[in-house]
Motif scaffolding. Sequence first.
Motif, PDB file in Angstrom:
ATOM      1  N   MET A 173      39.802  39.063  38.146  1.00  0.00           N
ATOM      2  CA  MET A 173      38.555  38.351  37.569  1.00  0.00           C
ATOM      3  C   MET A 173      38.319  39.355  35.991  1.00  0.00           C
ATOM      4  SD  MET A 173      37.265  36.027  38.989  1.00  0.00           S
ATOM      5  CE  MET A 173      35.573  36.020  37.845  1.00  0.00           C
ATOM      6  N   ALA A 174      38.606  40.636  35.976  1.00  0.00           N
ATOM      7  CA  ALA A 174      38.491  41.261  35.039  1.00  0.00           C
ATOM      8  C   ALA A 174      39.532  40.976  33.841  1.00  0.00           C
ATOM      9  CB  ALA A 174      38.670  42.794  35.298  1.00  0.00           C
ATOM     10  N   MET A 175      40.859  40.575  34.398  1.00  0.00           N
ATOM     11  CA  MET A 175      41.740  40.154  33.333  1.00  0.00           C
ATOM     12  C   MET A 175      41.425  38.794  32.858  1.00  0.00           C
ATOM     13  SD  MET A 175      44.697  37.734  33.506  1.00  0.00           S
ATOM     14  CE  MET A 175      44.926  37.331  35.359  1.00  0.00           C
ATOM     15  N   LEU A 176      41.163  37.772  33.668  1.00  0.00           N
ATOM     16  CA  LEU A 176      40.594  36.724  33.009  1.00  0.00           C
ATOM     17  C   LEU A 176      39.353  36.657  32.096  1.00  0.00           C
ATOM     18  CD1 LEU A 176      40.570  34.443  36.609  1.00  0.00           C
ATOM     19  CD2 LEU A 176      42.176  34.561  34.409  1.00  0.00           C
ATOM     20  N   ASN A 177      38.440  37.679  32.059  1.00  0.00           N
ATOM     21  CA  ASN A 177      37.421  37.926  31.235  1.00  0.00           C
ATOM     22  C   ASN A 177      37.920  38.440  29.885  1.00  0.00           C
ATOM     23  OD1 ASN A 177      35.309  36.845  32.968  1.00  0.00           O
ATOM     24  ND2 ASN A 177      34.966  39.006  33.896  1.00  0.00           N
ATOM     25  N   ALA A 178      39.100  39.267  30.233  1.00  0.00           N
ATOM     26  CA  ALA A 178      39.865  39.863  29.035  1.00  0.00           C
ATOM     27  C   ALA A 178      40.458  38.671  28.154  1.00  0.00           C
ATOM     28  CB  ALA A 178      40.666  41.036  29.317  1.00  0.00           C
ATOM     29  N   LYS A 179      40.957  37.725  28.858  1.00  0.00           N
ATOM     30  CA  LYS A 179      41.656  36.810  28.105  1.00  0.00           C
ATOM     31  C   LYS A 179      40.769  35.823  27.249  1.00  0.00           C
ATOM     32  CE  LYS A 179      45.656  35.771  31.180  1.00  0.00           C
ATOM     33  NZ  LYS A 179      46.743  35.779  30.211  1.00  0.00           N
ATOM     34  N   THR A 180      39.471  36.046  27.839  1.00  0.00           N
ATOM     35  CA  THR A 180      38.495  34.996  27.151  1.00  0.00           C
ATOM     36  C   THR A 180      37.555  35.903  25.869  1.00  0.00           C
ATOM     37  OG1 THR A 180      36.557  35.362  28.557  1.00  0.00           O
ATOM     38  CG2 THR A 180      38.105  33.544  28.829  1.00  0.00           C
TER      39      THR A 180
END
Length: 498
Positions: free
Chosen positions: A486-493
């Motif tokens: 989830m932290a990775m997906l947030n970082a992508k956006t």
Amino acid sequence: MLSGVQRMLFDDRVTEALAVGAQLANADDPRTRVDARIYRLAALINLDRQTEYAAAVDAAFEALRAYPEPGRYGRVHALAAVTAYRFGSLERCVNHLVRSAFALKAVELTDAMTAWGWHNLSNAYSYTGFHGYALSAIEKAREVAHEIGLPASDFVTPGIRLRLAVSLDQRGDTDGCQRVLRDLVQDCQAKLASGELAQTRPINRANYGYAAVRLAALGYRRVLDEIDPRPLLRDGASRRADDLRALGRACHAIAIGRPIEAVARLETAVVSDETAGAGEVPRLRALAHVATGDYASAYAADRQAHRVASADTDRLRDLFMDGVAARLDRDNLHERVAKYQDEANTDPLTGLPNRRYLEQYVADLVGHGGSAVLGVCDLDGFKKVNTVHGHLSGDIVLQRVAGVLNRVMRRGDFVARYGGDEFVVLLPATSRAEAHEIERRITSAVAGEDWSALVPGTPISITIGWAVIGEGGSTRVAEAFETADMAMLNAKTTPRAS
């Protein structure tokens, strides 16, 4: 039905060959399926349908898994080398060339597919400037053809010697070029006298015609009294034949004293670098300018010819250095994961520990009261790699990333492939601040790789999300992975700071 497809390709009936290959591409018999997909790939290359290359290469390798015959592996790798070269990926091209040679050398019972595999490899070598290797490979093709009774005329390849000749001229060795061209002209004259020339491939007749008119453009004009290149240049229906006709008209104009016409033709010529090298158009332009007395323009064009002709040599030198670095990464990786070589615990593609071993490792760490920061590393742009360049290229990217991750990790850190294009790094006894420093090192190292040499047009980057495991964090990999994911997906956006 497949028995005549090679003859269709030989006679430039490429659309017919493509149709037959497509019709039998999903045949029940595994050998028929492999051969049909090989012929389909060859036809797509001849038609220059680049958007279909990746899927066709993947389909051929998929069929080979059910019929793993070395000669066919060799031919597919040779054809894949050509597709990689056309995409501008010299690294993948060289990788396929090496694999093709290894596979073909492993053949014990030769057949026609082996002979044509060596033939395809010789052409692939020639396109990429490995002219010595090309000549050796075509000799091997002729040996195999002789052993199994294939016509010798099928393996006449003047295009290989022609590319060698013009390559010499583009790099400044005009005497060497003239010697090779004269040999080609004499070969053509002998075949004309014996009637054998009519039996050779249309593209070969066009190559002989271009050799004659190119020699005339270099000042050996009496060759035009010995051979009329124009009817030879009219042969062939492929893109390469069209290129030779366009270049041949410019050479003929130079040879008969109409250099301004030659310059005009060259200004509008759209010619593939594969046909006669990237330096051929500027080299002909230099010859035309010399004939007009414009020596300044001739000098500039000659410098351009030498520069672009030498570009691949420079790229190969860089590729060699990158290859040494990649080999060191792999060697270090193999040393690091040697203790995980149990097949059940190792990812077969990258050699890294797999998800199963990661879970065992974390359970042991937490069970002994340890803690770590877990990072989920996801590749940006990887889906496009598979779509544009094929899954084999995607596998090479994953292997390269595995080596990069191993290179930047500290002693005691742990790297695993979780699945797909996701990797996990585990940093024992590490603070969040230290983890973000490791993240900076990872993202910089991945960004610093020369992806343009491997998968041109599809740059690769990496995004990482973090979670704590043990000591107040999760005690299970799945939970920590979900948090980090989830932290990775947030970082992508979230826009990254520049």
